[in-house]
Design a protein around this motif. Structure first.
Motif, PDB file in Angstrom:
ATOM      1  N   GLY A 186       0.686  -0.847  -0.083  1.00  0.00           N
ATOM      2  CA  GLY A 186      -0.007   0.386   0.055  1.00  0.00           C
ATOM      3  C   GLY A 186       0.840   0.960   0.532  1.00  0.00           C
ATOM      4  O   GLY A 186       2.295   1.231  -0.014  1.00  0.00           O
ATOM      5  N   SER A 187       0.311   1.879   0.512  1.00  0.00           N
ATOM      6  CA  SER A 187       0.455   3.645   0.644  1.00  0.00           C
ATOM      7  C   SER A 187       0.679   4.217   1.060  1.00  0.00           C
ATOM      8  O   SER A 187      -0.154   3.926   1.949  1.00  0.00           O
ATOM      9  CB  SER A 187       0.040   4.548  -0.797  1.00  0.00           C
ATOM     10  OG  SER A 187       0.773   5.879  -0.442  1.00  0.00           O
ATOM     11  N   LEU A 188       1.500   5.038   2.040  1.00  0.00           N
ATOM     12  CA  LEU A 188       1.157   5.562   3.281  1.00  0.00           C
ATOM     13  C   LEU A 188       0.406   7.206   3.482  1.00  0.00           C
ATOM     14  O   LEU A 188       0.000   7.495   3.856  1.00  0.00           O
ATOM     15  CB  LEU A 188       2.582   6.151   4.035  1.00  0.00           C
ATOM     16  CG  LEU A 188       4.129   5.157   3.750  1.00  0.00           C
ATOM     17  CD1 LEU A 188       4.667   6.533   4.510  1.00  0.00           C
ATOM     18  CD2 LEU A 188       3.439   4.297   4.183  1.00  0.00           C
ATOM     19  N   SER A 189       0.003   7.442   1.933  1.00  0.00           N
ATOM     20  CA  SER A 189      -0.877   8.370   1.940  1.00  0.00           C
ATOM     21  C   SER A 189      -1.321   8.340   0.932  1.00  0.00           C
ATOM     22  O   SER A 189      -1.036   8.018  -0.723  1.00  0.00           O
ATOM     23  CB  SER A 189       0.530  10.176   1.704  1.00  0.00           C
ATOM     24  OG  SER A 189       0.928  10.469   3.093  1.00  0.00           O
ATOM     25  N   GLY A 190      -2.973   7.490   0.983  1.00  0.00           N
ATOM     26  CA  GLY A 190      -3.521   7.596  -0.160  1.00  0.00           C
ATOM     27  C   GLY A 190      -4.254   8.966  -1.243  1.00  0.00           C
ATOM     28  O   GLY A 190      -4.873   8.002  -1.973  1.00  0.00           O
ATOM     29  N   GLU A 191      -4.689   9.724  -0.112  1.00  0.00           N
ATOM     30  CA  GLU A 191      -5.303  11.225  -0.816  1.00  0.00           C
ATOM     31  C   GLU A 191      -4.792  11.854  -0.304  1.00  0.00           C
ATOM     32  O   GLU A 191      -4.473  13.076  -1.390  1.00  0.00           O
ATOM     33  CB  GLU A 191      -6.216  11.006  -0.052  1.00  0.00           C
ATOM     34  CG  GLU A 191      -7.387  11.742  -0.961  1.00  0.00           C
ATOM     35  CD  GLU A 191      -8.647  11.652  -0.172  1.00  0.00           C
ATOM     36  OE1 GLU A 191      -9.789  12.286  -0.371  1.00  0.00           O
ATOM     37  OE2 GLU A 191      -8.666  11.001   0.798  1.00  0.00           O
ATOM     38  N   HIS A 192      -3.514  12.257   0.313  1.00  0.00           N
ATOM     39  CA  HIS A 192      -3.610  13.965   0.338  1.00  0.00           C
ATOM     40  C   HIS A 192      -1.928  13.948   0.228  1.00  0.00           C
ATOM     41  O   HIS A 192      -1.649  15.324   0.600  1.00  0.00           O
ATOM     42  CB  HIS A 192      -4.332  14.322   1.890  1.00  0.00           C
ATOM     43  CG  HIS A 192      -5.613  14.074   1.780  1.00  0.00           C
ATOM     44  ND1 HIS A 192      -6.298  14.585   0.756  1.00  0.00           N
ATOM     45  CD2 HIS A 192      -6.391  13.720   3.219  1.00  0.00           C
ATOM     46  CE1 HIS A 192      -7.089  15.127   1.400  1.00  0.00           C
ATOM     47  NE2 HIS A 192      -7.633  13.971   2.061  1.00  0.00           N
ATOM     48  N   GLY A 193      -1.144  13.184   0.324  1.00  0.00           N
ATOM     49  CA  GLY A 193      -0.145  13.708  -0.059  1.00  0.00           C
ATOM     50  C   GLY A 193       1.253  12.967   1.442  1.00  0.00           C
ATOM     51  O   GLY A 193       0.447  13.059   2.381  1.00  0.00           O
ATOM     52  N   ASP A 194       2.805  13.261   1.121  1.00  0.00           N
ATOM     53  CA  ASP A 194       2.893  12.668   2.494  1.00  0.00           C
ATOM     54  C   ASP A 194       3.699  14.000   3.263  1.00  0.00           C
ATOM     55  O   ASP A 194       3.070  14.165   4.714  1.00  0.00           O
ATOM     56  CB  ASP A 194       4.034  12.015   2.223  1.00  0.00           C
ATOM     57  CG  ASP A 194       3.992  11.305   1.650  1.00  0.00           C
ATOM     58  OD1 ASP A 194       3.532   9.943   1.944  1.00  0.00           O
ATOM     59  OD2 ASP A 194       4.023  10.844  -0.100  1.00  0.00           O
ATOM     60  N   GLY A 195       4.049  14.677   3.029  1.00  0.00           N
ATOM     61  CA  GLY A 195       4.281  15.935   3.212  1.00  0.00           C
ATOM     62  C   GLY A 195       5.469  15.950   4.106  1.00  0.00           C
ATOM     63  O   GLY A 195       6.268  14.968   3.505  1.00  0.00           O
ATOM     64  N   ARG A 196       5.708  16.987   5.127  1.00  0.00           N
ATOM     65  CA  ARG A 196       6.754  16.851   5.803  1.00  0.00           C
ATOM     66  C   ARG A 196       6.437  15.875   6.771  1.00  0.00           C
ATOM     67  O   ARG A 196       7.884  15.390   7.476  1.00  0.00           O
ATOM     68  CB  ARG A 196       7.370  18.471   6.705  1.00  0.00           C
ATOM     69  CG  ARG A 196       7.075  19.634   5.424  1.00  0.00           C
ATOM     70  CD  ARG A 196       7.451  20.727   5.598  1.00  0.00           C
ATOM     71  NE  ARG A 196       9.344  20.423   6.836  1.00  0.00           N
ATOM     72  CZ  ARG A 196       9.554  21.613   6.840  1.00  0.00           C
ATOM     73  NH1 ARG A 196       8.860  22.867   7.203  1.00  0.00           N
ATOM     74  NH2 ARG A 196      10.305  21.788   7.918  1.00  0.00           N
ATOM     75  N   THR A 197       5.857  15.529   7.652  1.00  0.00           N
ATOM     76  CA  THR A 197       5.142  14.985   8.379  1.00  0.00           C
ATOM     77  C   THR A 197       5.759  13.315   7.910  1.00  0.00           C
ATOM     78  O   THR A 197       6.428  12.385   8.718  1.00  0.00           O
ATOM     79  CB  THR A 197       3.934  14.425   8.659  1.00  0.00           C
ATOM     80  OG1 THR A 197       3.572  16.014   9.098  1.00  0.00           O
ATOM     81  CG2 THR A 197       3.160  14.123   9.626  1.00  0.00           C
ATOM     82  N   ARG A 198       5.090  12.700   7.520  1.00  0.00           N
ATOM     83  CA  ARG A 198       5.867  11.630   7.200  1.00  0.00           C
ATOM     84  C   ARG A 198       6.450  10.742   5.812  1.00  0.00           C
ATOM     85  O   ARG A 198       6.939   9.904   5.218  1.00  0.00           O
ATOM     86  CB  ARG A 198       4.162  10.467   6.346  1.00  0.00           C
ATOM     87  CG  ARG A 198       3.191  10.370   7.321  1.00  0.00           C
ATOM     88  CD  ARG A 198       2.214  10.408   6.809  1.00  0.00           C
ATOM     89  NE  ARG A 198       0.962  11.471   6.507  1.00  0.00           N
ATOM     90  CZ  ARG A 198       0.380  11.519   6.054  1.00  0.00           C
ATOM     91  NH1 ARG A 198      -0.569  10.083   5.878  1.00  0.00           N
ATOM     92  NH2 ARG A 198      -0.483  12.584   6.071  1.00  0.00           N
ATOM     93  N   SER A 199       7.587  12.589   5.346  1.00  0.00           N
ATOM     94  CA  SER A 199       8.572  12.127   4.362  1.00  0.00           C
ATOM     95  C   SER A 199       9.664  11.086   4.992  1.00  0.00           C
ATOM     96  O   SER A 199      10.185  10.567   3.171  1.00  0.00           O
ATOM     97  CB  SER A 199       8.672  13.212   3.502  1.00  0.00           C
ATOM     98  OG  SER A 199       9.661  13.734   4.855  1.00  0.00           O
ATOM     99  N   GLU A 200      10.352  10.966   5.662  1.00  0.00           N
ATOM    100  CA  GLU A 200      11.087  10.516   6.290  1.00  0.00           C
ATOM    101  C   GLU A 200      10.635   9.403   5.950  1.00  0.00           C
ATOM    102  O   GLU A 200      11.795   7.993   6.810  1.00  0.00           O
ATOM    103  CB  GLU A 200      11.622  10.721   7.641  1.00  0.00           C
ATOM    104  CG  GLU A 200      10.632  10.546   9.008  1.00  0.00           C
ATOM    105  CD  GLU A 200      10.920  10.498  10.877  1.00  0.00           C
ATOM    106  OE1 GLU A 200      11.718  10.240  10.817  1.00  0.00           O
ATOM    107  OE2 GLU A 200      10.446  12.113  10.798  1.00  0.00           O
ATOM    108  N   LEU A 201       9.324   8.630   6.188  1.00  0.00           N
ATOM    109  CA  LEU A 201       9.229   7.118   6.401  1.00  0.00           C
ATOM    110  C   LEU A 201       8.793   6.288   5.100  1.00  0.00           C
ATOM    111  O   LEU A 201       8.750   5.386   4.879  1.00  0.00           O
ATOM    112  CB  LEU A 201       7.621   7.479   7.509  1.00  0.00           C
ATOM    113  CG  LEU A 201       7.385   7.840   8.491  1.00  0.00           C
ATOM    114  CD1 LEU A 201       6.609   7.280   8.707  1.00  0.00           C
ATOM    115  CD2 LEU A 201       7.857   6.662   9.960  1.00  0.00           C
ATOM    116  N   LEU A 202       9.049   7.411   4.099  1.00  0.00           N
ATOM    117  CA  LEU A 202       9.005   6.692   2.519  1.00  0.00           C
ATOM    118  C   LEU A 202       9.540   5.839   2.322  1.00  0.00           C
ATOM    119  O   LEU A 202      10.077   4.591   1.726  1.00  0.00           O
ATOM    120  CB  LEU A 202       9.402   8.203   1.416  1.00  0.00           C
ATOM    121  CG  LEU A 202       7.517   9.215   1.237  1.00  0.00           C
ATOM    122  CD1 LEU A 202       8.234  10.578   0.853  1.00  0.00           C
ATOM    123  CD2 LEU A 202       6.992   8.572   1.030  1.00  0.00           C
ATOM    124  N   GLY A 203      11.324   6.169   2.814  1.00  0.00           N
ATOM    125  CA  GLY A 203      12.461   4.822   3.089  1.00  0.00           C
ATOM    126  C   GLY A 203      11.615   3.373   2.914  1.00  0.00           C
ATOM    127  O   GLY A 203      12.367   1.800   2.306  1.00  0.00           O
TER     128      GLY A 203
END
Length: 208
Positions: free
Chosen positions: A149-166
């Motif tokens: 899946g995706s951490l952000s299915g609708e609104h985007g990652d932003g600065r809050t979750r960007s470090e989790l993209l790895g």
């Protein structure tokens, strides 16, 4: 209208196909509800009752500001998504994860797209609460990634979750950005050849 007995409700909108009557649509809706293998369901035609039910969904964002126990709930993990066919298993695992961290939240969303909205009573005001929240986010990211899946299915990652993209993207697809340098100044909006060269270089870096 009164909701069927239960602790959660899935709302499905069934539209009319060509040449279908209202009775045809209602019959198809009842067949669909029966296929859900739930002992309780409700089918209503378009109109005042249906509008009242959809207002419950529209109010979800406001209602989600509190947990079922009435505790304040916060954004930070609000729109993860998984393939719809894996949603049931994901929700069970996600609720287990929440309980394991002593957290809770009201789940709602666009389940036909596998997208789940939730605000969570993160213990940010407690000693060590930020670290607990961080551990939860990391485990939640691993859970979503494990379901494809995706951490952000609708609104985007932003600065809050960007470090989790790895945790969602393999290193070979995520890390090339850090070493990729593009001369944007040398590109012009009307320079089709230059733009194509940029896209070729970007694609090569991502698939190296």
């Amino acid at each position: 209208p009164a909701l069927p007995p239960g602790e959660g409700w899935l709302m499905v909108e069934v539209g009319a196909l060509a040449d279908e009557t209202l009775d045809d649509v209602l019959t198809r809706a009842r067949v669909l509800a029966a296929a859900g293998q739930t002992p309780h369901s409700l089918v209503v035609p378009a109109g005042r009752e249906a509008d009242a039910l959809w207002r419950i969904r529209a109010d979800g964002a406001g209602l989600g500001g509190r947990t079922p126990a009435g505790a304040p709930a916060w954004p930070g993990w609000e729109d993860a998504a998984v393939p719809p066919e894996k949603l049931g298993a994901y929700l069970r695992d996600f609720e287990t994860l929440l309980a394991g961290h002593g957290m809770d939240g009201l789940l709602y969303g666009h389940f036909g797209d596998g997208c789940v909205h939730v605000r969570i009573d993160a213990p940010l005001h407690e000693d060590g609460g930020v670290a607990r929240w961080q551990r939860f986010l990391e485990e939640a990211a691993d859970l979503v990634a494990g379901y494809g899946g995706s951490l952000s299915g609708e609104h985007g990652d932003g600065r809050t979750r960007s470090e989790l993209l790895g945790r969602m993207y393999p290193d070979l697809r995520y890390n090339p950005y850090s070493g990729l340098t593009i001369d944007f100044e040398g590109l012009r909006a009307t320079n089709k050849e230059g733009f194509n060269a940029f896209m070729t270089e970007l694609s090569a870096a991502l698939h190296a």
